[in-house]
Motif scaffolding. Structure first.
Motif, PDB file in Angstrom:
ATOM      1  N   HIS A 180      -3.045 -22.563   8.483  1.00 10.18           N
ATOM      2  CA  HIS A 180      -3.831 -23.123   9.582  1.00 10.18           C
ATOM      3  C   HIS A 180      -3.083 -22.815  10.869  1.00 10.18           C
ATOM      4  O   HIS A 180      -2.032 -23.406  11.141  1.00 10.18           O
ATOM      5  CB  HIS A 180      -4.019 -24.624   9.404  1.00 10.18           C
ATOM      6  CG  HIS A 180      -4.787 -24.990   8.179  1.00 10.18           C
ATOM      7  ND1 HIS A 180      -4.604 -26.173   7.488  1.00 10.18           N
ATOM      8  CD2 HIS A 180      -5.744 -24.307   7.502  1.00 10.18           C
ATOM      9  CE1 HIS A 180      -5.423 -26.212   6.452  1.00 10.18           C
ATOM     10  NE2 HIS A 180      -6.123 -25.091   6.443  1.00 10.18           N
ATOM     11  N   GLY A 205      -5.824 -29.838  10.103  1.00 14.70           N
ATOM     12  CA  GLY A 205      -6.201 -28.486   9.693  1.00 14.70           C
ATOM     13  C   GLY A 205      -7.160 -28.471   8.527  1.00 14.70           C
ATOM     14  O   GLY A 205      -8.101 -27.671   8.475  1.00 14.70           O
ATOM     15  N   HIS A 254       1.177 -25.058   7.976  1.00 17.01           N
ATOM     16  CA  HIS A 254       0.772 -25.261   9.370  1.00 17.01           C
ATOM     17  C   HIS A 254       1.997 -25.003  10.244  1.00 17.01           C
ATOM     18  O   HIS A 254       2.841 -25.889  10.436  1.00 17.01           O
ATOM     19  CB  HIS A 254       0.259 -26.684   9.589  1.00 17.01           C
ATOM     20  CG  HIS A 254      -0.366 -26.884  10.937  1.00 17.01           C
ATOM     21  ND1 HIS A 254      -1.706 -27.180  11.087  1.00 17.01           N
ATOM     22  CD2 HIS A 254       0.140 -26.798  12.194  1.00 17.01           C
ATOM     23  CE1 HIS A 254      -1.984 -27.280  12.379  1.00 17.01           C
ATOM     24  NE2 HIS A 254      -0.864 -27.054  13.074  1.00 17.01           N
ATOM     25  N   LEU A 259      -8.365 -20.318  10.440  1.00 14.01           N
ATOM     26  CA  LEU A 259      -8.148 -20.493   9.012  1.00 14.01           C
ATOM     27  C   LEU A 259      -7.812 -19.109   8.478  1.00 14.01           C
ATOM     28  O   LEU A 259      -8.650 -18.207   8.498  1.00 14.01           O
ATOM     29  CB  LEU A 259      -9.414 -21.048   8.354  1.00 14.01           C
ATOM     30  CG  LEU A 259      -9.370 -21.259   6.851  1.00 14.01           C
ATOM     31  CD1 LEU A 259      -8.288 -22.245   6.472  1.00 14.01           C
ATOM     32  CD2 LEU A 259     -10.717 -21.755   6.350  1.00 14.01           C
ATOM     33  N   TYR A 319      -1.159 -24.566   1.537  1.00 16.35           N
ATOM     34  CA  TYR A 319      -1.310 -24.101   2.911  1.00 16.35           C
ATOM     35  C   TYR A 319      -0.089 -24.478   3.729  1.00 16.35           C
ATOM     36  O   TYR A 319       0.698 -25.361   3.358  1.00 16.35           O
ATOM     37  CB  TYR A 319      -2.593 -24.617   3.561  1.00 16.35           C
ATOM     38  CG  TYR A 319      -2.631 -26.069   3.981  1.00 16.35           C
ATOM     39  CD1 TYR A 319      -2.014 -26.499   5.159  1.00 16.35           C
ATOM     40  CD2 TYR A 319      -3.325 -27.017   3.228  1.00 16.35           C
ATOM     41  CE1 TYR A 319      -2.070 -27.818   5.564  1.00 16.35           C
ATOM     42  CE2 TYR A 319      -3.391 -28.341   3.619  1.00 16.35           C
ATOM     43  CZ  TYR A 319      -2.758 -28.743   4.783  1.00 16.35           C
ATOM     44  OH  TYR A 319      -2.814 -30.053   5.180  1.00 16.35           O
TER      45      TYR A 319
END
Length: 493
Positions: free
Chosen positions: A331, A188, A89, A357, A87
């Motif tokens: 996120h 997140g 951010h 999300l 992921y």
């Protein structure tokens, strides 16, 4: 007559049915929907050729699951796709913090001060990941994992782990990191549940999901979530099991304190064992249970409501920071202060800049969209009460798209079509998603461990032969099959 009936063909229902079938039981699954899968489905929701995961999409817990891990799912067509980063951010200043499979690469993303601190904290748990997994992905009570962690990592690490359980992600972030962006990065992961970053119990959620990223990644099934369901169904049927769709169970029958079978609107099915992959409130409506038990189940707390949007896109999302394009999950929340403010707003109403999300699975898996095109999805949370979701969902969608646009200028210009599911729409598609709760119930501290109620064997009920094996049972939501498998093992005993 079947030996056992499983109500619901979601991942937990399939896991329960497979465990029983492996033991030689004749098992029938009754699924209310027109297809198996529960919240693990893939459909062309927007335009032809665009494959969208209707509900869930990213499966670190599936990749780590000891239940799925012992099944020959690859032989039944399951192939995992791992994005470059688990992921990302993105931050307002154009920076981005990312979680990679590599601990060192993640440390580089977090920076020269916070990166080494993350390595120092996470590495002992990563080195003892099997012990962590045996704690987090096991039936109740989770005794073996802490013992393994004690013997493998020592008492200090076990104490560190124990501190995470009642702690908050904000507390952990301030303990570990100096940079606000690094702390927002940590928060997140906590938002995959309904416990806010400053809430008790959010620290373990944030840390555990990040640890999964290092240990097994955050993969998705090639071609869509449906392929995980299809592999489970194929394996179950290879064991001689049967699934009937469009078969909604209306009543669980019993006599003299023991289950005798189930009824649908059209048929009656006799069985000595019934396992419900259903939420507690649904079980109390179906079965004749003692008043004390029904009362306890009806006190089970549902999690936050959800609005989900799927997009068909004319190209990738144009993130301002190119590194974000390689992440399977994003996120979208901004910096620490605005993140926490947004979450606070969403506790009682609508957030001005909602936490999102977001998934962009087609970046690593081009089979999900026509050549040159892409899919993406995002969801955001809000309260179960106090918001008129059917009235306000269009406003929420507008704010969601504006939030993406902040970090990816030109995003709106690439939208070819969108599909929206309001909280009521999610529940209409899947009754287990009560009020749009996609987590199988709240994860506030008192309900993290004791699911669906305080009981040494939470999967059994006072009605002999009836068991609950949904995400409402320990260890809870995410797609890993552990509650269903644990319920089946309790039934086999």
């Amino acid at each position: 007559m079947s030996d056992a009936v499983v109500i619901g063909a979601g991942p937990n229902g399939l896991a329960a049915a497979i465990r029983l079938a492996e033991a030689g039981r004749q098992v029938l699954i009754l699924e209310a929907s027109d297809a198996p899968g529960g919240a693990v489905r893939t459909e062309e929701l927007t335009l032809p050729g665009f494959k969208h995961d209707t509900f869930s999409s990213v499966y670190p817990a599936s990749a780590a699951s000891p239940v799925f891990g012992r099944m020959p799912l690859a032989e039944h067509g399951l192939e995992w796709v791992h994005p470059e980063a688990a992921y990302a951010h993105p931050l307002p200043n154009g920076e981005a913090k990312l979680l990679y499979g590599s601990l060192l690469r993640t440390a580089e993303s977090l920076g020269p001060v916070d990166g080494p601190k993350w390595v120092k904290f996470a590495k002992p748990f990563l080195d003892n990941f099997e012990a962590v997994k045996a704690t987090m992905l096991t039936g109740f009570p989770p005794v073996g994992g802490p013992i393994k962690l004690l013997t493998g990592a020592g008492p200090l690490r076990l104490l560190d782990f124990a501190r995470l359980l009642p702690g908050s992600a904000v507390g952990l972030g301030k303990r570990l990191f100096e940079d606000q962006g690094s702390r927002a990065w940590l928060y997140g992961a906590a938002m995959h549940g309904d416990t806010p970053p400053d809430g008790a119990g959010s620290a373990i959620a944030a840390f555990y999901l990040n640890l999964l990223g290092h240990a097994v990644g955050w993969p998705s099934p090639k071609g869509g979530a449906q392929h995980l369901t299809d592999a489970l169904v194929s394996y179950f049927e290879s064991l001689g099991g049967e699934i009937r769709t469009n078969a909604r169970v209306t009543r669980i029958t019993s006599a003299n304190g023991r289950v005798t079978g189930v009824e649908t609107a059209d048929e009656r099915f006799e069985a000595k064992t019934v396992i419900g992959d259903v939420m507690p409130g649904a079980l109390t409506k179906m079965a004749d249970l003692p008043k004390w038990y029904s009362t306890a189940l009806n006190r089970y707390i549902i999690g936050a409501s959800t609005v989900k949007v799927d997009w068909a896109l004319d190209g990738q999302i144009p993130w301002a920071n190119p590194a974000v394009s390689g992440a399977g999950t994003v996120h979208v929340a901004g910096g620490e202060d605005e993140f926490l403010h947004s979450v606070k707003q969403a506790h009682d109403g609508l957030s001005d800049h909602p936490f999102l999300l977001l998934g962009q699975q087609s970046v690593a898996d081009p089979t999900r969209a026509p050549e040159g095109k892409h899919t993406a999805w995002a969801y955001t949370h809000g309260p179960q009460q106090g918001v008129d979701w059917e009235r306000d969902t269009p406003l929420v969608v507008e704010r969601m798209e504006a939030q993406v646009e902040r970090f990816a200028p030109g995003f709106r210009d690439r939208i070819l079509a969108r599909h929206v599911l309001s909280p009521a729409g999610l529940e209409a598609r899947n009754p287990n998603l009560v009020g749009g709760d996609v987590g199988g119930g709240s994860y506030r501290l008192h309900q993290v461990v004791f699911r669906p109620l305080p009981k040494l064997t939470p999967y059994s009920t006072p009605l002999k032969g009836l068991f609950i094996g949904s995400a409402a049972a320990f260890p809870g939501g995410a797609v890993h099959g552990v509650p269903g498998d644990a319920a089946a093992r309790a039934a086999l005993k």
